[in-house]
Design a protein around this motif. Structure first.
Motif, short mmCIF file in Angstrom:
data_model
loop_
_atom_site.label_atom_id
_atom_site.label_comp_id
_atom_site.label_asym_id
_atom_site.label_seq_id
_atom_site.Cartn_x
_atom_site.Cartn_y
_atom_site.Cartn_z
N GLY A 247 0.94 -1.30 0.20
CA GLY A 247 0.22 -0.09 0.16
C GLY A 247 0.70 1.19 0.08
N LEU A 248 1.46 1.29 0.53
CA LEU A 248 2.47 2.81 0.77
C LEU A 248 3.80 3.05 -0.36
CD1 LEU A 248 4.75 4.70 2.10
CD2 LEU A 248 5.92 2.98 3.17
N PHE A 249 3.43 1.75 -1.04
CA PHE A 249 4.19 1.51 -2.52
C PHE A 249 3.31 2.57 -3.52
CE2 PHE A 249 6.61 -1.54 -0.29
CZ PHE A 249 7.36 -0.34 0.30
N VAL A 250 1.98 1.82 -3.63
CA VAL A 250 1.50 2.13 -4.42
C VAL A 250 1.00 3.65 -4.17
CG1 VAL A 250 -1.19 2.63 -4.92
CG2 VAL A 250 -0.21 0.64 -4.69
N TRP A 251 0.14 4.37 -3.53
CA TRP A 251 0.34 5.63 -2.85
C TRP A 251 2.13 7.00 -3.25
CZ3 TRP A 251 -4.12 6.71 -2.78
CH2 TRP A 251 -5.05 5.62 -2.72
N TRP A 252 3.01 6.25 -3.28
CA TRP A 252 4.66 7.12 -2.81
C TRP A 252 4.34 6.50 -4.31
CZ3 TRP A 252 9.84 4.89 -1.18
CH2 TRP A 252 10.35 4.91 -1.91
N ARG A 253 3.89 5.90 -5.90
CA ARG A 253 3.81 6.45 -7.13
C ARG A 253 2.63 7.09 -7.69
NH1 ARG A 253 5.90 1.35 -9.70
NH2 ARG A 253 4.45 2.12 -12.29
N VAL A 254 1.16 7.38 -6.86
CA VAL A 254 0.41 8.26 -7.41
C VAL A 254 0.94 9.18 -7.09
CG1 VAL A 254 -1.91 8.26 -6.68
CG2 VAL A 254 -1.28 6.27 -7.28
N ALA A 255 2.08 9.94 -5.69
CA ALA A 255 1.80 10.84 -5.11
C ALA A 255 3.17 11.38 -6.16
CB ALA A 255 2.29 10.41 -4.06
N VAL A 256 4.29 10.72 -6.52
CA VAL A 256 5.40 11.94 -7.03
C VAL A 256 4.34 11.12 -9.22
CG1 VAL A 256 7.20 10.26 -8.05
CG2 VAL A 256 6.88 10.84 -6.60
N GLY A 257 3.87 11.01 -9.68
CA GLY A 257 3.35 10.33 -10.22
C GLY A 257 2.75 12.09 -11.03
N THR A 258 1.66 12.06 -9.39
CA THR A 258 1.01 13.79 -10.09
C THR A 258 1.82 14.65 -9.78
OG1 THR A 258 -0.83 12.34 -8.87
CG2 THR A 258 -1.57 14.57 -8.77
N LEU A 259 2.29 14.45 -8.67
CA LEU A 259 3.57 15.41 -8.51
C LEU A 259 4.05 16.21 -9.74
CD1 LEU A 259 4.90 15.23 -5.16
CD2 LEU A 259 3.54 17.25 -5.60
N GLY A 260 4.63 15.55 -10.77
CA GLY A 260 5.47 15.11 -11.41
C GLY A 260 4.64 15.59 -12.86
N LEU A 261 3.67 15.13 -13.24
CA LEU A 261 2.18 16.37 -13.89
C LEU A 261 2.64 17.63 -14.00
CD1 LEU A 261 -0.49 12.82 -14.54
CD2 LEU A 261 1.31 13.59 -15.85
N ILE A 262 1.65 17.63 -12.68
CA ILE A 262 1.73 19.42 -12.17
C ILE A 262 3.33 20.24 -12.32
CG2 ILE A 262 1.55 20.78 -10.68
CD1 ILE A 262 -0.10 18.75 -9.09
N GLY A 263 4.49 20.00 -12.18
CA GLY A 263 5.66 20.28 -12.72
C GLY A 263 5.64 20.64 -14.20
N LEU A 264 5.44 19.28 -14.90
CA LEU A 264 5.31 19.31 -16.26
C LEU A 264 4.76 20.31 -16.83
CD1 LEU A 264 5.91 15.77 -16.77
CD2 LEU A 264 7.48 17.32 -17.42
N ALA A 265 2.92 20.34 -16.42
CA ALA A 265 2.18 21.04 -16.49
C ALA A 265 2.60 23.05 -16.81
CB ALA A 265 1.18 21.08 -16.22
N LEU A 266 3.20 22.95 -14.79
CA LEU A 266 3.22 24.52 -15.12
C LEU A 266 4.79 24.54 -16.18
CD1 LEU A 266 2.46 24.34 -11.42
CD2 LEU A 266 1.29 25.60 -13.38
N PHE A 267 5.82 23.95 -15.66
CA PHE A 267 7.48 24.34 -15.93
C PHE A 267 7.56 23.96 -17.60
CE2 PHE A 267 7.10 24.22 -11.05
CZ PHE A 267 6.27 25.70 -11.52
N GLY A 268 6.71 22.76 -18.05
CA GLY A 268 7.92 21.94 -19.22
C GLY A 268 8.63 20.79 -18.81
#
Length: 268
Positions: A247-268
């Motif tokens: 479970g911990l690694f599931v949420w870790w993956r989702v959090a990193v992936g989501t933050l990455g998408l936000i960063g890409l949308a904002l900064f490219g």
């Protein structure tokens, strides 16, 4: 220089922490390099290859005695020989696919958007498999049937997509084919040995022209961090997943992936 030392230590820490967890070390390193990497891109690629040695050395140091026993008993012990053959069977599909598709994987799939979506999708798959009502038939990584080793190796090929995770694909494949959590996680360590050594050697061959003695202090810092945190993960991971699941690694993956998408949308 101080900033580069911090980056080297941080990247080594990330490599060591994530290499043997089902969260994708390659995905993490590529995202970090995309947003915060070294100014010298060629050195950044070289550095990412070299610090893998720290994680490899950590795993081999812990399993050295078991590896030595397998090697010395290979010709005299049927079970040792069968397990070594099983690991090689599991390794073969990824070796073939990696050699054939290396250029395509690097050119097309090493993309931060692909990594982020793969992290999230892989987390969903890991969650589903962890919560399926599976009936494990095997609890020793050294005693899987040979067809199971081959099946795990075929499923591991999916991890050629950055963000999927070699460990994650191996663990999911082993559990779907009848292994319990602990033996699935332990076999991911065994399969990591030829897979990582092979991938390291191939990357070293491909990037050999870029290697130099420059910035060796940064490489040394990254290597040590990778070794120390890789060692900690290997020593604690099996016990953790036996008690708590993934479970911990599931949420870790989702959090990193989501933050990455936000960063890409904002900064490219």
């Amino acid at each position: 220089m101080l900033l580069d030392l911090f980056k080297a230590a941080f990247l080594g820490l990330v490599e060591g922490l994530t290499e043997y967890l089902p969260v994708s070390s390659t995905g993490h390193l590529l995202l970090i390099e995309h947003f915060f990497g070294f100014d010298d891109e060629d050195f950044g690629k070289t550095f990412a290859v070299l610090i893998q040695l720290g994680a490899i050395a950590a795993l081999l140091s812990i399993y050295f005695r078991k590896i030595l026993l397998l090697a010395t008993h290979f010709f005299s012990d049927e079970y040792a020989r069968r397990f070594v053959i099983g690991v090689l069977i599991a390794f073969l599909p990824a070796a073939v696919v990696g050699a054939i598709a290396h250029g395509f994987i690097k050119a097309v799939l090493f993309n931060p958007w692909v990594i982020c979506f793969s992290l999230i999708a892989g987390g969903a798959v890991l969650y589903l498999v962890d919560h399926l009502d599976l009936k494990p038939r095997y609890d020793e990584a050294t005693e899987f049937p040979l067809p199971v080793y081959l099946g795990i190796g075929l499923i591991q090929c999916v991890s050629m997509i950055p963000g999927v995770s070699r460990a994650g694909a191996t663990i999911v494949g082993a559990m779907l084919l009848g292994a319990d959590r602990r033996s699935a996680a332990e076999f991911s360590f065994w399969l990591a040995m030829p897979t990582m050594v092979g991938a390291f050697a191939y990357d070293l061959y491909k990037n050999g022209a870029q290697m130099s003695t420059n910035n060796m202090i940064l490489v040394a810092v990254g290597f040590v961090a990778s070794f120390v945190f890789g060692w900690i993960v290997v020593k604690t991971f099996l016990g953790f997943v036996s008690r708590h699941g993934f479970g911990l690694f599931v949420w870790w993956r989702v959090a990193v992936g989501t933050l990455g998408l936000i960063g890409l949308a904002l900064f490219g």
